[in-house]
Write an enzyme that holds these catalytic residues in place. Structure first.
Site, PDB file in Angstrom:
ATOM      1  N   CYS A  56      -2.357   0.271   9.443  1.00  0.00           N
ATOM      2  CA  CYS A  56      -3.159  -1.321   9.073  1.00  0.00           C
ATOM      3  C   CYS A  56      -3.926  -1.282  10.175  1.00  0.00           C
ATOM      4  O   CYS A  56      -5.740  -1.592  10.333  1.00  0.00           O
ATOM      5  CB  CYS A  56      -2.284  -2.277   9.397  1.00  0.00           C
ATOM      6  SG  CYS A  56      -1.648  -1.743   7.702  1.00  0.00           S
ATOM      7  N   HIS A 102       0.793  -1.460   0.134  1.00  0.00           N
ATOM      8  CA  HIS A 102      -0.007  -0.286   0.134  1.00  0.00           C
ATOM      9  C   HIS A 102       1.233   1.271   0.165  1.00  0.00           C
ATOM     10  O   HIS A 102       2.109   0.430   0.666  1.00  0.00           O
ATOM     11  CB  HIS A 102      -1.039  -0.086   1.518  1.00  0.00           C
ATOM     12  CG  HIS A 102      -2.112  -1.026   1.750  1.00  0.00           C
ATOM     13  ND1 HIS A 102      -1.744  -1.724   2.487  1.00  0.00           N
ATOM     14  CD2 HIS A 102      -2.916  -1.093   0.841  1.00  0.00           C
ATOM     15  CE1 HIS A 102      -3.521  -2.690   2.473  1.00  0.00           C
ATOM     16  NE2 HIS A 102      -3.895  -1.914   1.254  1.00  0.00           N
TER      17      HIS A 102
END
Ligand code: GLY
Length: 259
Positions: free
Chosen positions: A252, A161
């Site tokens: 996250c 990401h």
């Protein structure tokens, strides 16, 4: 105004998590849960009210709630994860967020993972990655540009990401991994590279004047502490290596926002 941190417990099925850029290795669920509890304790210490969304044992990656949504001051965009195994994670997160924000979903054919969106001031940098496509980025743009946000797509290669490669550690200050993202995209920001050999050191979770940061990257931690001292920003180290085996990092595991 309370600061909320949404979290979710580590799934029993985490051994079957998605992996894109790292090799599978055994995950000790008890250790992962203990580290996750320490992380939640750090969130509380930094002033957050931790609210756990319902457990989702059928979804291996459900602990990584960041990927399910992007919370702006004005609304929450509900992601449509690029990995089909993760799409069922968003409903319960949307339900939790709807107590605090109007929610706007990303719809097919768009895909967008929350981990690909770095909001810094009124700029939303969005990784174009294996998880986030142009349609998802365009839908995000339509949702937030009327609110005054500029959406800046950034190609992401070599990591999962955008926020694996770059995160904000103070107003206008970023930590980044030069192997994965070019500093040129962040003109006007002070960009601090991770220390040599600390490949995954660019993921930090800023909460006000504190930064939750993995203890496993001590050289980068030392550099950040030095560079941030005159801004009165300091690090709160946590052990995070067990969930790192599931390709997850400190941002996250929560969605942090003011209620
Ligand atoms: N295991 C984290 C992810 O791939 O989404």
């Amino acid at each position: 105004m309370p600061r909320i941190a949404l979290t979710r417990e580590v799934s029993d099925a985490i051994a079957r998590c998605e992996l894109t850029h790292i090799a599978r290795q055994p995950i000790d669920v008890r250790r992962a849960r203990a580290q996750h509890a320490e992380y939640e304790a750090a969130l509380r210490e930094l002033g957050c009210r931790v609210e756990r969304v319902p457990a989702a044992p059928e979804f291996p990656d459900a602990v990584f709630v960041e990927d399910a949504a992007i919370v702006f001051s004005e609304l929450a965009v509900i992601a449509r994860p690029g990995a089909s195994s993760r799409r069922g994670e968003t409903e319960s997160v949307a339900r939790a967020l709807s107590a605090y924000r109007r929610v706007v979903p990303i719809r097919e054919p768009g895909t967008l993972d929350g981990g690909d969106v770095l909001v810094a001031g009124r700029t939303a940098f969005v990784g174009r990655s294996t998880r986030t496509n142009d349609a998802g980025i365009e839908q995000l743009r339509r949702a937030v540009s009327p609110l005054g946000y500029t959406v800046v797509p950034i190609p992401v290669t070599g990591c999962l990401h955008l926020k694996s490669a770059v995160t904000e550690v103070a107003d206008g200050v970023l930590v980044f991994q030069p192997d994965w993202v070019a500093a040129d995209f962040f003109r006007g920001f002070e960009a601090i590279p991770v220390a040599a050999g600390e490949l995954y050191g660019a993921n930090a979770l800023r909460i006000g004047d504190r930064v939750i940061y993995p203890a496993g990257f001590p050289k980068t931690a030392e550099q950040l502490a030095e560079r941030l001292a005159d801004r009165a920003v300091s690090l709160r180290l946590v052990e995070a290596d067990e969930l790192a085996k599931a390709e997850g990092a400190v941002t996250c595991c929560s969605l942090v926002f003011d209620a």
